[in-house]
Motif scaffolding. Structure first.
Motif, PDB file in Angstrom:
ATOM      1  N   SER A  29      -3.012  -8.291 -16.296  1.00 37.59           N
ATOM      2  CA  SER A  29      -2.370  -7.227 -15.982  1.00 37.59           C
ATOM      3  C   SER A  29      -1.555  -7.745 -14.624  1.00 37.59           C
ATOM      4  N   GLY A 153      -4.989  -5.494 -11.489  1.00 40.48           N
ATOM      5  CA  GLY A 153      -3.882  -4.931 -11.241  1.00 40.48           C
ATOM      6  C   GLY A 153      -3.984  -4.613  -9.482  1.00 40.48           C
ATOM      7  N   ASN A 221      -4.499  -7.300 -25.401  1.00 41.92           N
ATOM      8  CA  ASN A 221      -4.026  -6.303 -24.230  1.00 41.92           C
ATOM      9  C   ASN A 221      -2.849  -7.122 -23.478  1.00 41.92           C
ATOM     10  N   ALA A 225       0.324  -5.123 -22.334  1.00 42.26           N
ATOM     11  CA  ALA A 225       0.831  -5.121 -20.840  1.00 42.26           C
ATOM     12  C   ALA A 225       2.287  -5.236 -20.790  1.00 42.26           C
ATOM     13  N   THR A 228       4.362  -2.145 -22.279  1.00 37.04           N
ATOM     14  CA  THR A 228       4.322  -1.051 -21.237  1.00 37.04           C
ATOM     15  C   THR A 228       5.178  -1.352 -20.118  1.00 37.04           C
ATOM     16  N   GLU A 229       5.273  -2.675 -19.774  1.00 37.22           N
ATOM     17  CA  GLU A 229       6.134  -3.047 -18.576  1.00 37.22           C
ATOM     18  C   GLU A 229       7.735  -3.106 -19.064  1.00 37.22           C
ATOM     19  N   LEU A 234       5.941   0.518 -16.423  1.00 39.43           N
ATOM     20  CA  LEU A 234       4.826   0.608 -15.737  1.00 39.43           C
ATOM     21  C   LEU A 234       4.459  -0.562 -14.520  1.00 39.43           C
ATOM     22  N   SER A 236       2.191  -3.101 -12.043  1.00 38.81           N
ATOM     23  CA  SER A 236       0.828  -4.018 -12.354  1.00 38.81           C
ATOM     24  C   SER A 236      -0.544  -3.049 -12.436  1.00 38.81           C
ATOM     25  N   GLN A 238      -0.580   0.363 -12.759  1.00 39.87           N
ATOM     26  CA  GLN A 238      -0.475   1.146 -14.010  1.00 39.87           C
ATOM     27  C   GLN A 238      -0.925   0.542 -15.237  1.00 39.87           C
ATOM     28  N   ARG A 239      -0.432  -0.592 -15.438  1.00 42.23           N
ATOM     29  CA  ARG A 239      -0.750  -1.605 -16.564  1.00 42.23           C
ATOM     30  C   ARG A 239      -2.314  -1.851 -16.465  1.00 42.23           C
ATOM     31  N   LEU A 243      -4.890  -0.455 -19.503  1.00 37.48           N
ATOM     32  CA  LEU A 243      -5.719  -1.387 -20.354  1.00 37.48           C
ATOM     33  C   LEU A 243      -7.410  -1.168 -20.182  1.00 37.48           C
ATOM     34  N   SER A 294      -1.969   5.477 -25.576  1.00 33.26           N
ATOM     35  CA  SER A 294      -2.926   5.395 -24.832  1.00 33.26           C
ATOM     36  C   SER A 294      -4.440   5.796 -25.587  1.00 33.26           C
TER      37      SER A 294
END
Length: 380
Positions: A29, A153, A221, A225, A228-229, A234, A236, A238-239, A243, A294
């Motif tokens: 992350s 994160g 994963n 990451a 979602t970025e 998102l 770091s 939030q990621r 996760l 999610s």
């Protein structure tokens, strides 16, 4: 004093299970932040995952056998001590090359703990309760995978280096605790363990299942990451929080999955996990709603436990010689898949994001049902 020490040491068998997933996943992350700090691209920073897990996996091909020969208690304590030292080295690494070197040494050290812990757990657990014991171990591994991206994160908000300090501290605690006294007696008066006893067709087929189960579920994963970025913007932290849902599912369901395996057998668990996981990976790669992604990621964590607890139950409950070496080989396949996922799938993601999720889903749904053995190995 021993009345307190023995339960603590037994608890350490489970607690030690979190180090492998934690150490491997703590960076996923915060790859953009690592890259920016040491002057490389995010794609290059992703090789810190491979550096750890590739050495981890390669060393585990023989670490279980060597650990049995050298003595499990001495091997595990020494490995934890080395892990703590190189984790501090990673935290202080001034260049990307030195960070990669420290990650490789982390992987090598961790390879001498995970398989030995699993074999020791099988020794002190009645066979009819092995599934639930392995389920609890799987829950601890899921805890490591859950905490890792969250710690990574959060650390990246100040400095990603703090995450390696946390790793070092955990390894120091486990070094002091060691293994249960009852495990020490199991290494005495036996013929030296042989690697060839752990390389039969049954173990190798279970290894293929473990490889795909980890590479095509939890090993994705880093792709989540990235996605979602890129698509949802998102941060770091939030990621990292997203996760953790995968590991949270493992924490909640690994022990019930183990209890179910005690009833229905490992093979059914493996196939259900593979087919369900494949459908969820496709959903994660194609859904346009962060809520749906999610939920699918959480359910993928359940499917992953069906596979990961299932492969451990299959290899440790199947009999045969050199169980420590056998589970070591299977774990080598498992983490080898996770190690090479970033290298193989990051270019695919760059060309077509959805294809990076579709390819592992297809492999999971087609190869696992074929590779899963119908019967156990022949007695040695």
């Amino acid at each position: 004093m021993s009345a307190v020490r023995e339960p603590l040491q037994r608890a350490a068998l489970y607690a030690g299970g979190f180090l492998g997933p934690f150490g491997g996943s703590v960076v996923v992350s915060m790859l953009p932040e690592i890259g920016a700090d040491v002057g490389v691209s995010t794609g290059a920073a992703a090789t810190t995952v491979t550096a750890y897990l590739a050495v981890f996996a390669a060393t585990m091909l023989f670490s279980g056998t060597l650990g049995t020969r050298w003595g499990r208690v001495r091997t595990v304590r020494s490995a934890y001590a080395v892990y703590a030292a190189v984790s501090l080295a990673a935290a202080l690494a001034p260049t990307f090359s030195l960070l990669l070197g420290a990650r490789m040494l982390q992987g090598a050290a961790n390879a001498f703990t995970t398989p030995i812990l699993l074999a020791a757990l099988a020794m002190v657990t009645p066979k009819d309760r092995l599934g639930r014991a392995l389920g609890l171990f799987g829950a601890m591994q899921a805890t490591g995978q859950t905490v890792a991206p969250l710690v990574g994160g959060l650390a990246a908000e100040t400095s990603w280096r703090w995450s390696f300090v946390v790793l070092a501290a955990a390894a120091v605690v486990l070094t002091v605790i060691g293994l249960p006294d009852s495990v020490r007696d199991e290494t005495a008066g036996r013929e030296p363990a042989r690697l060839r006893d752990a390389l039969g067709p049954y173990v190798l087929r279970i290894g293929v299942v473990a490889l795909l189960g980890n590479a095509a579920l939890g090993g994705l994963n880093f792709l989540l990451a990235f996605r979602t970025e890129d698509f949802f913007g998102l941060t770091s932290s939030q990621r990292g929080a997203l996760l953790t849902l995968f590991g949270l599912a493992g924490i909640l369901t690994a022990r019930p999955v183990g209890m179910l395996i005690d009833r229905v057998g490992a093979r059914r668990s493996l196939i259900v996990g593979a087919l369900g996981g494949a459908a969820l990976v496709v959903t994660i790669g194609g859904a346009s709603s962060l809520v749906i992604i999610s939920v699918a990621w959480f359910l993928a964590g359940v499917a992953s436990q069906c596979i990961l607890v299932g492969v451990n139950a299959a290899v440790l409950g199947g009999g045969g010689g050199n169980r420590g070496g056998a589970v070591s080989v299977v774990q080598a396949f498992r983490f080898g898949g996770q190690a090479f996922s970033p290298v193989l799938l990051t270019p695919v993601y760059g060309a077509e994001p959805f294809a990076a999720f579709l390819v592992p889903a297809v492999l999971l749904a087609t190869v696992v049902p074929i590779a899963t053995p119908r019967t156990g190995p022949r007695p040695s």
